[in-house]
Scaffold this motif. Structure first.
Motif, PDB file in Angstrom:
ATOM      1  N   LEU A 283       0.821  -1.209   0.000  1.00  0.00           N
ATOM      2  CA  LEU A 283       0.000   0.000   0.000  1.00  0.00           C
ATOM      3  C   LEU A 283       0.857   1.262   0.000  1.00  0.00           C
ATOM      4  CD1 LEU A 283      -2.811  -0.995   2.551  1.00  0.00           C
ATOM      5  CD2 LEU A 283      -3.064  -0.688   0.081  1.00  0.00           C
ATOM      6  N   ILE A 284       1.890   1.285   0.843  1.00  0.00           N
ATOM      7  CA  ILE A 284       2.752   2.471   0.938  1.00  0.00           C
ATOM      8  C   ILE A 284       3.506   2.695  -0.366  1.00  0.00           C
ATOM      9  CG2 ILE A 284       4.825   3.387   2.061  1.00  0.00           C
ATOM     10  CD1 ILE A 284       3.804   2.052   4.662  1.00  0.00           C
ATOM     11  N   ASP A 285       4.110   1.627  -0.891  1.00  0.00           N
ATOM     12  CA  ASP A 285       4.904   1.793  -2.109  1.00  0.00           C
ATOM     13  C   ASP A 285       4.036   2.141  -3.309  1.00  0.00           C
ATOM     14  OD1 ASP A 285       7.177   1.349  -0.709  1.00  0.00           O
ATOM     15  OD2 ASP A 285       7.878  -0.354  -1.887  1.00  0.00           O
ATOM     16  N   THR A 286       2.828   1.576  -3.367  1.00  0.00           N
ATOM     17  CA  THR A 286       1.925   1.920  -4.472  1.00  0.00           C
ATOM     18  C   THR A 286       1.537   3.396  -4.415  1.00  0.00           C
ATOM     19  OG1 THR A 286       1.046  -0.336  -4.573  1.00  0.00           O
ATOM     20  CG2 THR A 286      -0.307   1.419  -5.540  1.00  0.00           C
ATOM     21  N   ALA A 287       1.225   3.875  -3.209  1.00  0.00           N
ATOM     22  CA  ALA A 287       0.830   5.283  -3.066  1.00  0.00           C
ATOM     23  C   ALA A 287       1.965   6.215  -3.476  1.00  0.00           C
ATOM     24  CB  ALA A 287       0.397   5.563  -1.633  1.00  0.00           C
ATOM     25  N   ILE A 288       3.157   5.976  -2.951  1.00  0.00           N
ATOM     26  CA  ILE A 288       4.274   6.891  -3.216  1.00  0.00           C
ATOM     27  C   ILE A 288       4.665   6.857  -4.687  1.00  0.00           C
ATOM     28  CG2 ILE A 288       6.704   7.352  -2.713  1.00  0.00           C
ATOM     29  CD1 ILE A 288       6.166   6.493   0.169  1.00  0.00           C
ATOM     30  N   SER A 289       4.721   5.664  -5.266  1.00  0.00           N
ATOM     31  CA  SER A 289       5.096   5.598  -6.687  1.00  0.00           C
ATOM     32  C   SER A 289       4.025   6.242  -7.566  1.00  0.00           C
ATOM     33  CB  SER A 289       5.332   4.144  -7.110  1.00  0.00           C
ATOM     34  OG  SER A 289       4.162   3.362  -6.958  1.00  0.00           O
ATOM     35  N   THR A 290       2.755   6.138  -7.159  1.00  0.00           N
ATOM     36  CA  THR A 290       1.680   6.782  -7.929  1.00  0.00           C
ATOM     37  C   THR A 290       1.812   8.297  -7.880  1.00  0.00           C
ATOM     38  OG1 THR A 290       0.202   4.917  -7.463  1.00  0.00           O
ATOM     39  CG2 THR A 290      -0.825   6.957  -8.227  1.00  0.00           C
ATOM     40  N   ALA A 291       2.174   8.835  -6.706  1.00  0.00           N
ATOM     41  CA  ALA A 291       2.386  10.282  -6.595  1.00  0.00           C
ATOM     42  C   ALA A 291       3.463  10.751  -7.561  1.00  0.00           C
ATOM     43  CB  ALA A 291       2.764  10.647  -5.161  1.00  0.00           C
ATOM     44  N   LEU A 292       4.540   9.978  -7.652  1.00  0.00           N
ATOM     45  CA  LEU A 292       5.645  10.368  -8.527  1.00  0.00           C
ATOM     46  C   LEU A 292       5.280  10.230  -9.990  1.00  0.00           C
ATOM     47  CD1 LEU A 292       8.578   8.673  -6.564  1.00  0.00           C
ATOM     48  CD2 LEU A 292       7.894  11.064  -6.501  1.00  0.00           C
ATOM     49  N   LYS A 293       4.553   9.180 -10.337  1.00  0.00           N
ATOM     50  CA  LYS A 293       4.183   8.965 -11.735  1.00  0.00           C
ATOM     51  C   LYS A 293       3.155   9.984 -12.212  1.00  0.00           C
ATOM     52  CE  LYS A 293       3.322   4.521 -11.088  1.00  0.00           C
ATOM     53  NZ  LYS A 293       2.937   3.107 -11.336  1.00  0.00           N
ATOM     54  N   GLU A 294       2.192  10.312 -11.351  1.00  0.00           N
ATOM     55  CA  GLU A 294       1.105  11.207 -11.768  1.00  0.00           C
ATOM     56  C   GLU A 294       1.344  12.660 -11.384  1.00  0.00           C
ATOM     57  OE1 GLU A 294      -2.839   9.869 -11.119  1.00  0.00           O
ATOM     58  OE2 GLU A 294      -2.352   7.761 -11.475  1.00  0.00           O
ATOM     59  N   SER A 295       2.383  12.906 -10.588  1.00  0.00           N
ATOM     60  CA  SER A 295       2.698  14.255 -10.117  1.00  0.00           C
ATOM     61  C   SER A 295       1.473  14.893  -9.448  1.00  0.00           C
ATOM     62  CB  SER A 295       3.210  15.132 -11.265  1.00  0.00           C
ATOM     63  OG  SER A 295       3.910  16.243 -10.751  1.00  0.00           O
ATOM     64  N   LYS A 296       0.923  14.160  -8.500  1.00  0.00           N
ATOM     65  CA  LYS A 296      -0.228  14.601  -7.712  1.00  0.00           C
ATOM     66  C   LYS A 296      -0.013  14.151  -6.268  1.00  0.00           C
ATOM     67  CE  LYS A 296      -3.230  16.046 -11.032  1.00  0.00           C
ATOM     68  NZ  LYS A 296      -3.793  17.408 -11.090  1.00  0.00           N
ATOM     69  N   PRO A 297      -0.730  14.755  -5.313  1.00  0.00           N
ATOM     70  CA  PRO A 297      -0.602  14.318  -3.924  1.00  0.00           C
ATOM     71  C   PRO A 297      -1.236  12.937  -3.700  1.00  0.00           C
ATOM     72  CG  PRO A 297      -1.597  16.508  -4.074  1.00  0.00           C
ATOM     73  CD  PRO A 297      -1.603  15.921  -5.445  1.00  0.00           C
ATOM     74  N   VAL A 298      -0.775  12.265  -2.638  1.00  0.00           N
ATOM     75  CA  VAL A 298      -1.394  11.023  -2.184  1.00  0.00           C
ATOM     76  C   VAL A 298      -1.636  11.105  -0.676  1.00  0.00           C
ATOM     77  CG1 VAL A 298      -0.474   9.541  -4.005  1.00  0.00           C
ATOM     78  CG2 VAL A 298       0.857   9.875  -1.906  1.00  0.00           C
ATOM     79  N   TYR A 299      -2.529  10.254  -0.206  1.00  0.00           N
ATOM     80  CA  TYR A 299      -2.916  10.195   1.212  1.00  0.00           C
ATOM     81  C   TYR A 299      -2.543   8.827   1.754  1.00  0.00           C
ATOM     82  CZ  TYR A 299      -6.401   9.365   4.988  1.00  0.00           C
ATOM     83  OH  TYR A 299      -7.049   9.025   6.150  1.00  0.00           O
ATOM     84  N   ILE A 300      -1.780   8.800   2.861  1.00  0.00           N
ATOM     85  CA  ILE A 300      -1.405   7.541   3.516  1.00  0.00           C
ATOM     86  C   ILE A 300      -1.766   7.655   4.997  1.00  0.00           C
ATOM     87  CG2 ILE A 300       0.465   5.945   4.089  1.00  0.00           C
ATOM     88  CD1 ILE A 300       2.013   7.021   1.684  1.00  0.00           C
ATOM     89  N   SER A 301      -2.669   6.799   5.442  1.00  0.00           N
ATOM     90  CA  SER A 301      -3.045   6.755   6.857  1.00  0.00           C
ATOM     91  C   SER A 301      -2.371   5.535   7.493  1.00  0.00           C
ATOM     92  CB  SER A 301      -4.566   6.655   6.993  1.00  0.00           C
ATOM     93  OG  SER A 301      -4.934   6.459   8.343  1.00  0.00           O
ATOM     94  N   ILE A 302      -1.663   5.755   8.592  1.00  0.00           N
ATOM     95  CA  ILE A 302      -0.918   4.688   9.280  1.00  0.00           C
ATOM     96  C   ILE A 302      -1.532   4.480  10.667  1.00  0.00           C
ATOM     97  CG2 ILE A 302       1.330   3.919  10.136  1.00  0.00           C
ATOM     98  CD1 ILE A 302       1.469   4.277   7.181  1.00  0.00           C
ATOM     99  N   GLY A 303      -2.028   3.291  10.943  1.00  0.00           N
ATOM    100  CA  GLY A 303      -2.563   2.998  12.267  1.00  0.00           C
ATOM    101  C   GLY A 303      -1.544   3.327  13.357  1.00  0.00           C
ATOM    102  N   CYS A 304      -2.015   3.974  14.438  1.00  0.00           N
ATOM    103  CA  CYS A 304      -1.079   4.517  15.433  1.00  0.00           C
ATOM    104  C   CYS A 304      -0.305   3.441  16.188  1.00  0.00           C
ATOM    105  CB  CYS A 304      -1.824   5.409  16.426  1.00  0.00           C
ATOM    106  SG  CYS A 304      -3.053   4.546  17.416  1.00  0.00           S
ATOM    107  N   ASN A 305      -0.764   2.185  16.175  1.00  0.00           N
ATOM    108  CA  ASN A 305      -0.079   1.108  16.892  1.00  0.00           C
ATOM    109  C   ASN A 305       0.854   0.294  16.001  1.00  0.00           C
ATOM    110  OD1 ASN A 305      -2.375   0.175  15.504  1.00  0.00           O
ATOM    111  ND2 ASN A 305      -2.489  -1.681  16.749  1.00  0.00           N
ATOM    112  N   LEU A 306       1.033   0.689  14.737  1.00  0.00           N
ATOM    113  CA  LEU A 306       1.774  -0.135  13.785  1.00  0.00           C
ATOM    114  C   LEU A 306       3.221   0.283  13.495  1.00  0.00           C
ATOM    115  CD1 LEU A 306      -1.004  -0.783  11.087  1.00  0.00           C
ATOM    116  CD2 LEU A 306      -0.407  -2.165  13.092  1.00  0.00           C
ATOM    117  N   PRO A 307       3.609   1.577  13.609  1.00  0.00           N
ATOM    118  CA  PRO A 307       4.944   1.973  13.124  1.00  0.00           C
ATOM    119  C   PRO A 307       6.109   1.204  13.719  1.00  0.00           C
ATOM    120  CG  PRO A 307       3.615   3.922  13.513  1.00  0.00           C
ATOM    121  CD  PRO A 307       2.824   2.760  14.037  1.00  0.00           C
TER     122      PRO A 307
END
Length: 585
Positions: A167-191
């Motif tokens: 999910l993280i890599d898809t979002a970030i690579s999509t931002a770079l390919k499309e030159s648009k912002p992306v939204y990533i929500s990370i559960g607070c107990n997971l990092p």
């Protein structure tokens, strides 16, 4: 693990810090941000993102910049992306996300890849009937996500470690390919939880280059060359999508080969080198640079590369451009006049190939040279005479060099800064499509943090400054040496010229005293009030001399009706466009 500033160009491996050595989600996200070129992340802490912030801080190649509010953090990520190619911000769930969303919408409108990261609820709370704080009091946690879906090109809600990596890599690579912002929500107990998918450093992205349909490219070039080579006085006009298409070099290549005169749309200022021998200025309809509107609109053919024709750039839909004379080149499509349109033809490929097929034609540029009369110089202010805006910008022009960058706030600064002639390598940014007042404070923070080799000169109106003033604090804390010209004319002048009313008058502040209070003796900051040309000259000398390593805040007092002539014309036309009666039903 290799670091990179520009996707595709890899530099030496970055050292791995012992504190980041465990294969956790937080560490993967931190290292991925470093790998795509992010070195500064703009953040506002909140209980849902605190653990994630710990992991970002532990990454030695990442600097966490704490902002005064989420809106400015988003604007800072926008400014950072303009200078660096990608930006990132981290906020907390809903109260932070819905605060930053205005800045993310602006980045979307301007085609900027901004990674917006939100600390989300504990993964165990999804699917339950629990009501959480920082929400609107319903057990549905999707409100924030639904809001972001319309202003981002990808959304990732990470509440399970098994698919977090994807999910993280898809979002970030999509931002770079499309030159648009992306939204990533990370559960607070997971990092901080290890997972096998994070067992090594992230592999650098390989973003496959977009390759034009070769047959379509050849056909588009053939049709465009035939159209332009039979024209008598063709011109080139650069638009704001040159940036997202990564076609600036190709555009210059076409200008060199064709010898057509080169103009830019207002929102493309800074994307085309103004020292180019065929550069003539800004095409903005009725308020174009002198003689530019006449040359463009009298041409029998024009190439618009990456244009956006909205009500602002068209001066209330009043451009005298005829479709049958225009070749419109968008990032992935070329349309020839009223005829053929070619899809999956990319702008940089098309412009480079067209450059090899055009005959040189300098007729329009020669016409421009014949009618051109140099702009007048503002009259020098008499001793003790109140400072005029045109005199202020004459002095700002003299300050510019390849080591500077200009940030123009929404308002009359749009029009005054548009008239500045940019030296080679001088940066220039403003937010024309979205036009959110207050944008420039956060954007200046982000741009200056990314472009530390440049001294940023920001031109901000008093009304806009009141919206986002707090993050002057962050600029001082980061040791930035920006020069801010606060233009105090007592209100929302751009709104006055569109539609006046008592709501356009604001409470006057003692702006230098405010900045001095924020400074509070910590860091380097210098302020001055300026009412005359002599005081301005003295202030600029100090800002560029004794205080060259300080944040310099110069409050400039001008008359409330002292505006550029361009704003007067533009305001009346936009007002007319806004005031059109409903069409008959």
């Amino acid at each position: 693990m290799a670091t990179t500033n520009n996707i595709g160009s890899v530099t030496t491996p970055a050292p791995v810090h012992p504190a980041c050595s465990s294969g956790t989600l937080g560490r993967h996200l931190a290292r991925r941000l470093v790998e795509i070129g992010v070195r500064d992340v703009f953040s506002v802490p909140g209980d849902f993102n605190l653990t994630l912030l710990d992991h970002l801080i532990a990454e030695p190649n990442l600097n966490l910049v704490g902002c005064c509010n989420e809106l400015n953090a988003g604007y800072a990520a926008d400014g950072y992306a303009r200078a660096k190619g990608v930006g990132a911000c981290v906020v907390t769930f809903t109260v932070g996300g819905l605060s930053v969303i205005n800045a993310i919408a602006g980045a979307y409108s301007e085609n900027l890849p901004v990674i917006c990261i939100v600390g989300g609820p504990n993964s165990n709370d999804y699917g339950t009937n629990r009501i959480l704080h920082h929400t609107i009091g319903l057990p549905d946690f999707s409100q924030e996500l639904r809001c972001f879906q319309t202003v981002t090109c990808n959304q990732a809600v990470v509440n399970n470690l098994d698919d977090a990596h994807e999910l993280i890599d898809t979002a970030i690579s999509t931002a770079l390919k499309e030159s648009k912002p992306v939204y990533i929500s990370i559960g607070c107990n997971l990092p901080g939880i290890p997972h096998p998918t994070f067992g090594r450093d992230p592999v650098p992205f390989f973003l496959a280059p977009k390759v034009s349909n070769q047959l379509g490219l050849e056909a588009a070039v053939e049709a465009a060359a035939e159209f332009l080579n039979k024209a008598v006085k063709p011109v080139l006009v650069g638009g704001p999508k040159l940036r997202v298409a990564k076609a600036q070099k190709a555009f210059v290549e076409l200008a060199d080969a064709s010898e057509y005169p080169v103009a830019v749309m207002p929102s493309a200022k800074g994307l085309v080198p103004e020292h180019h021998p065929h550069f003539i200025g800004t095409y903005w309809g009725a308020i174009s640079t002198s003689f530019v509107g006449e040359i463009v609109e009298s041409a029998d053919a024009y190439v618009f590369a990456g244009p956006i024709f909205n009500d602002y750039s068209s001066v209330g839909y009043s451009l005298l451009i005829k479709k049958e004379k225009a070749i419109i080149v968008q990032p992935n499509r070329v349309t020839i006049a009223n005829g053929l349109s070619f899809g999956w033809v990319f702008m940089a490929d098309f412009l480079s190939a067209l450059a090899k097929r055009l005959k040189k034609n300098c007729t329009a540029h020669e016409n421009y040279s014949r009618i051109y009369v140099p702009s007048g110089i503002p009259l020098k202010c008499e001793k003790h005479e109140p400072l005029r805006v045109n005199v202020l910008f004459k002095h700002i022009q003299e300050m510019l060099s390849g080591d500077s960058a200009v940030i123009a706030e929404t308002g009359d600064s749009w029009f005054n800064c548009q008239k500045l002639r940019l030296p080679e390598n001088c940066g220039y940014e403003f937010q024309m499509q979205y036009g959110s007042i207050g944008w420039s404070v956060g954007a200046t923070l982000g741009y200056a943090q990314a472009a530390k080799d440049k001294r940023v000169i920001a031109c901000i109106g008093d009304g806009s400054f009141q919206v986002t003033a707090q993050d002057i604090s962050t600029m001082i804390r980061c040791g930035q040496r920006t020069i801010i010209f606060l233009i105090n004319n007592g209100g929302y002048t751009i709104e006055v010229e569109i539609h006046d009313g008592p709501y356009n008058v604001i409470k006057n502040w003692d702006y230098t005293a405010l900045v001095d209070a924020i400074h509070n003796g910590e860091g380097k900051c210098w302020t001055a009030k300026v009412r005359t040309e002599d005081e301005l000259t003295e202030a600029i000398a100090t800002a560029t001399g004794a205080q060259k390593d300080s944040l310099c805040f110069i409050e400039v007092f001008v008359h409330k009706d002292d505006t550029s002539k361009e704003l007067l014309e533009w305001g009346s036309r936009v007002s007319a466009a806004n005031g059109r009666p409903p069409n008959p039903q």
